[in-house]
Motif scaffolding. Structure first.
Motif, mmCIF file in Angstrom:
data_model
loop_
_atom_site.group_PDB
_atom_site.id
_atom_site.type_symbol
_atom_site.label_atom_id
_atom_site.label_comp_id
_atom_site.label_asym_id
_atom_site.label_seq_id
_atom_site.Cartn_x
_atom_site.Cartn_y
_atom_site.Cartn_z
ATOM 1 N N UNK A 163 0.836 -1.204 0.000
ATOM 2 C CA UNK A 163 0.000 0.000 0.000
ATOM 3 C C UNK A 163 0.868 1.251 0.000
ATOM 4 N N UNK A 164 1.926 1.254 0.797
ATOM 5 C CA UNK A 164 2.825 2.414 0.826
ATOM 6 C C UNK A 164 3.463 2.623 -0.542
ATOM 7 N N UNK A 165 3.874 1.542 -1.188
ATOM 8 C CA UNK A 165 4.475 1.653 -2.512
ATOM 9 C C UNK A 165 3.488 2.264 -3.511
ATOM 10 N N UNK A 166 2.251 1.804 -3.483
ATOM 11 C CA UNK A 166 1.241 2.309 -4.411
ATOM 12 C C UNK A 166 0.969 3.791 -4.175
ATOM 13 N N UNK A 167 0.896 4.185 -2.901
ATOM 14 C CA UNK A 167 0.676 5.600 -2.583
ATOM 15 C C UNK A 167 1.855 6.438 -3.069
ATOM 16 N N UNK A 295 -7.953 -0.237 0.751
ATOM 17 C CA UNK A 295 -8.609 -0.788 1.929
ATOM 18 C C UNK A 295 -7.777 -1.941 2.475
ATOM 19 N N UNK A 296 -7.704 -2.037 3.814
ATOM 20 C CA UNK A 296 -6.960 -3.134 4.460
ATOM 21 C C UNK A 296 -7.622 -3.467 5.782
ATOM 22 N N UNK A 297 -7.588 -4.746 6.141
ATOM 23 C CA UNK A 297 -8.045 -5.200 7.461
ATOM 24 C C UNK A 297 -7.086 -6.278 7.941
ATOM 25 N N UNK A 298 -6.510 -6.070 9.112
ATOM 26 C CA UNK A 298 -5.530 -7.016 9.659
ATOM 27 C C UNK A 298 -6.106 -8.418 9.821
ATOM 28 N N UNK A 299 -7.425 -8.545 9.991
ATOM 29 C CA UNK A 299 -8.015 -9.873 10.112
ATOM 30 C C UNK A 299 -8.036 -10.614 8.767
ATOM 31 N N UNK A 300 -7.656 -9.908 7.700
ATOM 32 C CA UNK A 300 -7.412 -10.520 6.385
ATOM 33 C C UNK A 300 -6.094 -9.969 5.850
ATOM 34 N N UNK A 305 -7.307 -4.127 -0.730
ATOM 35 C CA UNK A 305 -8.300 -3.639 -1.671
ATOM 36 C C UNK A 305 -7.791 -2.404 -2.380
ATOM 37 N N UNK A 306 -7.905 -2.375 -3.712
ATOM 38 C CA UNK A 306 -7.400 -1.251 -4.498
ATOM 39 C C UNK A 306 -8.420 -0.863 -5.549
ATOM 40 N N UNK A 316 -14.834 0.547 -12.900
ATOM 41 C CA UNK A 316 -14.298 0.787 -11.562
ATOM 42 C C UNK A 316 -14.923 -0.144 -10.522
ATOM 43 N N UNK A 317 -14.171 -0.407 -9.488
ATOM 44 C CA UNK A 317 -14.601 -1.228 -8.368
ATOM 45 C C UNK A 317 -13.382 -1.685 -7.605
ATOM 46 N N UNK A 318 -13.552 -2.018 -6.350
ATOM 47 C CA UNK A 318 -12.406 -2.445 -5.560
ATOM 48 C C UNK A 318 -11.895 -3.801 -6.031
ATOM 49 N N UNK A 319 -10.616 -3.833 -6.304
ATOM 50 C CA UNK A 319 -9.927 -5.044 -6.731
ATOM 51 C C UNK A 319 -9.296 -5.710 -5.513
ATOM 52 N N UNK A 320 -9.475 -7.009 -5.377
ATOM 53 C CA UNK A 320 -8.848 -7.757 -4.280
ATOM 54 C C UNK A 320 -7.484 -8.235 -4.742
#
Length: 396
Positions: A163-167, A295-300, A305-306, A316-320
Motif C-alpha cells: 500500500x505504501x508503494x502504491x501511494x 482498503x486493508x483489514x488485519x483480520x485478512x 483492496x485497491x 471501476x470497483x475495488x480489486x482484491x
C-alpha cells in the motif's frame, strides 16, 4: 543469575560468521506475549532471509523458573533475571526489549550507553519525557554506529508495505483523507480480570498507547506525512475490574477517538477500542485519494483492496489483491505464490530489517525519532480529551 538451557536444547546459533568476526550476541528482555513473538522471529529469520550471523544468547525475566522454561522452549542458550548484568556482557551486541512500557526508558538508555544496538517494542515509552530521553540517547549512540529501532511491526505486513508503494507511486493520486480503526474485544466482558495494562502507572495509557500507537504510525508511514493538530476523546466504559484483592479501579482509557490534521492538508480519523465486541484484532485502514482508494483489514492480512479511479466508471470497483506473489514486499523469501503468511511473520521481517541495518551501518526505520513523533500525537490526543476535544497543536 544466569541459567543454561537444558542439554536437550542446544544454544541456538545461526550461519557461520565471516572470517575475523563473531556472530552477534542477542539478549531479549521479557518472555510473555511480545517476548514469545520476538523469540519466534529470532529463531526463524535466518531460515528464510540472508542475515548476518547471530546467536540467541540470553532471555531475561523476573521469574527465574518461568524464564528458564521459556528460554529452553524458545531457543535461547541461557536465561537470566538481572537485565543490568546481561547488558554489561561483552558477548551481547543487541538488546531486544519486550518488557512492559514502564521499563522501556531505563533499559533502552542503559543498553545504548553500553554500546548495544536496541530494538524496543511500541509505544516508545509511557511518558513523553521518557520518550524524549530515549530519543536523545539513541541519537548520541547513532553517532558511534549504534543502531536503534522501535517495533511497529505492522509496517512489515506485506499488504501494507505494498500500500505504501502504491501511494508513493501516485496510484491513488493526492490523498484527501483516511481512516484507521484498531478494534479488539478482549475487555468487552466487564468481569475480565485486572491486568498491568489497565493501570496508568504501569501501562501509561490504555487503548490509546497500546493500539492507537499502531494506527497513528500507519497514517504517518503510509502517507509519509506529519500530524499538525488533533482533536481527541477518551472513554473508560468499565471503571473497575476484579483484582486479586477485590475490585480495582481502572485508571486508563478503554477506547479513544481522534481527528488528525496533516501537513499535506489531508485529514485522518483514528478510532481504537478494546471493548469492540466481536472484533478480535481488526486494524482497518482506508486511504482515499483523488485517483483511487486502498482498503486493508488485519483480520485478512494477506489482502489489499485497491480501486483505480482513472479507469472508465463502468470498469471501476475495488480489486482484491492477494499479496502473496514473490514481487510483493518480503514474500520472495517465503512460500510459493498464493500460500498465505501470518501475523507472526511481521516480527520475522522486523528482525531481518534490523539485522540488515546493523550489518550495513544504516539507520533502521522506524527510528526512535519516529516513535517520538507518535508519542507527541498520543500526548496531544490526551491533552485534547482532557480539554473536552479542544483542537490541540502537536509538538515536534
Amino acid at each position: 543469575m544466569t541459567t543454561p538451557a537444558p542439554p536437550s536444547e542446544p544454544p541456538a546459533s545461526r550461519p557461520v560468521s565471516r572470517p575475523g568476526t563473531r556472530p552477534l550476541g542477542v539478549a531479549a528482555i521479557g518472555y510473555a506475549f511480545m517476548g514469545k513473538a520476538h523469540s519466534n522471529a529470532w529463531r526463524n529469520v535466518a531460515s528464510f532471509f540472508d542475515v548476518p550471523a547471530f546467536e540467541q544468547k540470553v532471555l531475561v525475566g523476573r521469574d527465574a523458573g518461568a524464564v528458564a522454561e521459556a528460554a529452553a522452549k524458545y531457543g535461547w542458550a541461557e536465561s537470566a533475571t538481572d537485565w543490568r548484568t546481561v547488558i554489561s556482557r561483552d558477548d551481547i551486541d543487541i538488546v531486544d526489549i519486550c518488557a512492559p512500557g514502564w521499563m522501556h526508558a531505563e533499559i533502552a538508555i542503559a543498553a545504548l550507553e553500553a554500546g548495544k544496538h536496541v530494538l524496543v517494542e511500541k509505544p516508545l515509552a509511557n511518558t513523553l519525557a521518557e520518550a524524549e530521553l530515549m530519543t536523545a540517547a539513541a541519537a548520541k549512540a547513532r553517532a558511534k554506529g549504534i543502531q536503534s529501532m522501535i517495533g511497529f511491526n505492522y509496517r512489515r505486513v506485506p499488504a501494507l508495505a505494498l500500500a505504501k508503494e502504491l501511494i508513493a507511486e501516485g496510484r491513488i493520486g493526492t490523498v484527501r483523507h483516511g481512516r484507521a480503526a484498531y478494534l479488539q474485544d478482549w475487555l468487552a466482558d466487564a468481569q475480565a480480570p485486572m491486568t498491568w495494562r489497565l493501570r496508568k502507572e504501569t501501562a501509561g495509557s490504555g487503548a490509546l498507547g497500546d493500539i492507537a500507537s499502531h494506527a497513528i504510525d500507519q497514517v504517518l508511514f503510509l502517507l509519509g506525512d506529519q500530524v499538525t493538530e488533533v482533536s481527541g476523546r477518551l472513554s473508560t466504559f468499565v471503571n473497575q475490574r476484579p483484582g486479586t484483592d477485590g475490585p480495582e479501579d481502572v485508571t486508563v482509557d478503554d477506547a479513544a477517538w481522534a481527528t488528525l490534521s496533516l501537513t499535506s492538508g489531508a485529514i485522518a480519523s483514528v478510532e481504537v477500542s478494546r471493548l469492540a465486541t466481536g472484533r478480535k484484532n481488526s486494524l482497518q485502514i482506508e486511504i482515499y485519494g483523488d485517483k483511487g482508494s486502498l482498503l486493508f483489514d488485519l483480520e485478512n492480512l494477506n489482502e489489499l483492496g485497491f480501486l483505480d479511479a482513472t479507469l472508465p466508471v463502468r470498469e471501476q470497483g475495488f480489486r482484491r489483491i492477494l499479496v502473496n506473489e514473490p514481487e510483493h514486499p518480503y514474500l520472495e523469501a517465503w512460500w510459493p505464490q498464493g500460500h498465505i503468511i501470518g501475523w507472526e511473520h511481521t516480527f520475522t521481517h522486523q528482525v531481518r530489517d534490523f539485522l540488515t541495518a546493523i550489518e550495513d551501518g544504516t539507520a533502521p526505520s522506524p527510528s526512535f525519532e519516529e516513535g517520538l513523533n507518535v508519542q507527541y500525537v498520543l500526548n496531544a490526543v490526551e491533552e485534547s480529551a482532557a480539554n473536552k476535544s479542544t483542537l490541540t497543536v502537536v509538538r515536534h
